[in-house]
Structures are given as C-alpha cells and as structure tokens.
Design a protein around this motif. Structure first.
Motif: not given
Length: 142
Positions: A11-17, A69-76, A88-94, A96-102
């Motif tokens: 979980d990151v203290e920033a938005t997915a964008e 798929e900005p700003p939610t997924r990039v796959a290679v 792949r990286f998946d980003l999910l907004d949470l 409080g302005g946070r997001c989860r990066v998988t």
C-alpha cells in the motif's frame, strides 16, 4: 515447460495516478528495483529492456508491453533468453488518497526438472526482490 507464479503487494501513500507516473517511467526503476536499470516505451507493443546485476555480471530482461491501461495496469511479456513469461503491475486506488500496487510474475521455467529444482534456490530470492522493490517504491511517496 513449467510455470511458477510469484507476487507481492504494497500500500502506497499516493493515488494510483501519481504512482503510475513513477512506475512506468522505466528510467526511474533503478530508484526502487534493486540492481536494475531499465528503459522503454509507453504503450502496448512497445519494448522495455532491463539490466539486472552489478557491473557486467547480470542479465538482460527484454520485454514487450502486452497491456497498457493507465493508471491501473501495465503488463509485459518477457522475451529474453533467461527470463520468459509474463509480468504485470496492478494499481488499485484505496480510501484516503492511497493505492495498492501488486507486482505479479508468471515465470516459464526452462530445462524441465532441472529448472524446477533451480527454482527452489531462485524462487525465494525472486520473492524477496519483489517485496523489497515495492517497499522502496512506497518510500518514494512518504
């Protein structure tokens, strides 16, 4: 050929964008992915090259972006001699302005039984590298 899956999340203290901007700026990967320098494009079908190692000891990981798929997924699709499979990286907004990066990898193991045996040694290091990289990514936003 055998395939193995490995993933990590943070979980990151920033938005997915905001995280997306850093995540797909391949030249910044060295800031958060241990021992790695990368370069590449920013669209489906573009190439990405990442060198992981110290000095001349390491390996080149060549990839083609298979999903953008900005700003939610990039796959290679990994296309190199050593590393094959999908990542792949998946980003999910949470809230409080946070997001989860998988970060997920589906790795094709070469050499049949020898490749599976080698994964016993390499797998834990791969998992550690993913977790460490994502923790370092999250720190960029603290």
């Amino acid at each position: 050929m055998s395939r193995v899956a490995v993933h990590a999340a943070v979980d990151v203290e920033a938005t997915a964008e905001r995280v997306w901007e850093v995540l797909v700026d391949w030249s910044r990967h060295g800031e958060w992915v241990p021992f790695t320098h990368a370069e590449g494009g920013a669209a489906e079908g573009a190439s990405v090259k990442a060198w992981t190692g110290v000095g001349t000891v390491g390996f080149l990981d060549t990839m083609v972006i298979s999903d953008w798929e900005p700003p939610t997924r990039v796959a290679v699709r990994h296309t190199g001699r050593l590393v094959r499979g999908e990542g792949r990286f998946d980003l999910l907004d949470l809230p409080g302005g946070r997001c989860r990066v998988t970060w997920s990898e589906l790795v094709d193991l070469p050499l049949g039984p020898a490749g599976r045996a080698g994964w016993v040694a390499v797998g834990p290091f791969t998992r550690l590298m993913l977790r460490t990289a994502l923790r370092r990514l999250a720190k960029l936003f603290e």
